[in-house]
Scaffold this motif. Structure first.
Motif, PDB file in Angstrom:
ATOM      1  N   GLY A  91       1.430  -3.857  -9.265  1.00 41.42           N
ATOM      2  CA  GLY A  91       2.371  -3.417 -10.287  1.00 41.42           C
ATOM      3  C   GLY A  91       3.715  -3.005  -9.737  1.00 41.42           C
ATOM      4  N   VAL A  92       4.033  -3.422  -8.518  1.00 39.25           N
ATOM      5  CA  VAL A  92       5.318  -3.117  -7.884  1.00 39.25           C
ATOM      6  C   VAL A  92       6.119  -4.411  -7.766  1.00 39.25           C
TER       7      VAL A  92
ATOM      8  N   ALA B  70       0.841  -1.202   0.000  1.00 43.03           N
ATOM      9  CA  ALA B  70       0.000   0.000   0.000  1.00 43.03           C
ATOM     10  C   ALA B  70       0.876   1.253   0.000  1.00 43.03           C
ATOM     11  N   ALA B  71       1.924   1.236   0.832  1.00 41.63           N
ATOM     12  CA  ALA B  71       2.843   2.386   0.878  1.00 41.63           C
ATOM     13  C   ALA B  71       3.556   2.543  -0.448  1.00 41.63           C
ATOM     14  N   ALA B  72       3.993   1.420  -1.048  1.00 47.52           N
ATOM     15  CA  ALA B  72       4.693   1.476  -2.330  1.00 47.52           C
ATOM     16  C   ALA B  72       3.788   2.023  -3.423  1.00 47.52           C
ATOM     17  N   GLY B  73       2.529   1.605  -3.408  1.00 44.86           N
ATOM     18  CA  GLY B  73       1.587   2.120  -4.394  1.00 44.86           C
ATOM     19  C   GLY B  73       1.392   3.619  -4.270  1.00 44.86           C
ATOM     20  N   ALA B  74       1.358   4.116  -3.029  1.00 47.03           N
ATOM     21  CA  ALA B  74       1.206   5.557  -2.814  1.00 47.03           C
ATOM     22  C   ALA B  74       2.442   6.318  -3.289  1.00 47.03           C
ATOM     23  N   VAL B  75       3.625   5.746  -3.045  1.00 44.44           N
ATOM     24  CA  VAL B  75       4.870   6.409  -3.463  1.00 44.44           C
ATOM     25  C   VAL B  75       4.912   6.555  -4.985  1.00 44.44           C
TER      26      VAL B  75
END
Length: 274
Positions: A228-229, A191-196
């Motif tokens: 997608g990360v 979730a954090a990676a998607g926001a970044v």
């Protein structure tokens, strides 16, 4: 034997054709020429994951494969941050060399910095205390050097998922979120990676899922791929808890192979779970 030296032996990947092809692809990604300096920021949302160990290992791998010094920046709190993991102890950093304030070459940029046997120059950006360094302190120390250092790996340590990661993203071309491999922690990291990924400078993002609790095997293959990360799984490594920095001979072949994949992912991110 250093971690990087042990990791580059093809035999460690079992000798199978697919493993050999994977190693060769990872090698090409790590060695590929860079148009701009690659600034890779490693952060973890909670402690005890092993981000500092991971940064030290990845920086060493990149330095060995590129045959060029890598600047590793220690911005994390705690006695076992990047400097310790790189085998340089916990002593206070040397005074700033005047050549680093207005560098004219890579030699100037790295002047006075301790250099590991794998070619990693470690820059400590802490102040007089051992608290995590701010993004402002990072920029003050690193900005003059970056153009002479093709690869800069920063250990940011434990950072929050909101503004903290936003600041790290602004300073990075790639953000690697290091997390435990269990479902709850990995979901938060994704979730954090998607926001970044949606931030204005749109950095590349990779998740390193370290199987600290040996629970990663319970996750279905491809878990999180819809974000997608890239997610690179790193096996549990008992040597991480040793009283001395991890040596290559102390790590399993599976761990060394995973670190090769992670080094390739942060140098040339692409979607998928590995």
């Amino acid at each position: 034997m250093s971690l990087a030296a042990a990791a580059i032996a093809p035999a460690l990947l079992g000798g199978a054709a697919d493993r050999q092809a994977e190693l060769e692809a990872a090698d090409r990604a790590i060695r590929a020429p860079l148009a701009l300096s690659r600034r890779i920021g490693f952060a973890q949302l909670a402690g005890g994951v092993g981000a500092s160990t991971t940064v030290a290992a990845v920086a060493a791998l990149i330095a060995v494969r590129r045959r060029s010094p890598v600047l590793a920046v220690d911005a994390a709190a705690g006695p076992r941050s990047l400097r310790w993991q790189a085998g340089l102890g916990t002593t206070a950093p040397a005074p700033v060399d005047a050549r680093r304030t207005r560098p004219q070459s890579q030699a100037d940029a790295l002047a006075g910095l301790p250099l590991t046997d794998t070619g990693v120059a470690v820059l400590d950006v802490h102040g007089d205390d051992d608290r995590a360094a701010t993004e402002t302190a990072w920029a003050e120390h690193v900005a003059p050097l970056a153009r002479f250092c093709p690869v800069v790996c920063t250990d940011w340590g434990v950072r929050g998922a909101g503004a903290d990661l936003g600041g790290i993203a602004a300073a990075s071309s790639t953000v690697c979120v290091v997390t435990r491999a269990d479902r709850g922690a990995l979901e938060r990291a994704l979730a954090a990676a998607g926001a970044v990924r949606t931030l204005p400078n749109r950095p590349d993002v990779v998740v390193a899922a370290v199987d600290v609790g040996r629970t990663g095997g319970r996750l279905p293959r491809g878990f999180g791929a819809g974000v997608g990360v890239p997610v690179v799984r790193v096996p549990f490594e008992p040597a991480r808890r040793a009283a001395e920095p991890v040596r290559g001979a102390d790590c399993s072949a599976a761990t060394r192979a995973a670190l090769i994949r992670l080094a390739a992912a942060v140098m040339a991110p692409a979607g998928g779970v590995r």
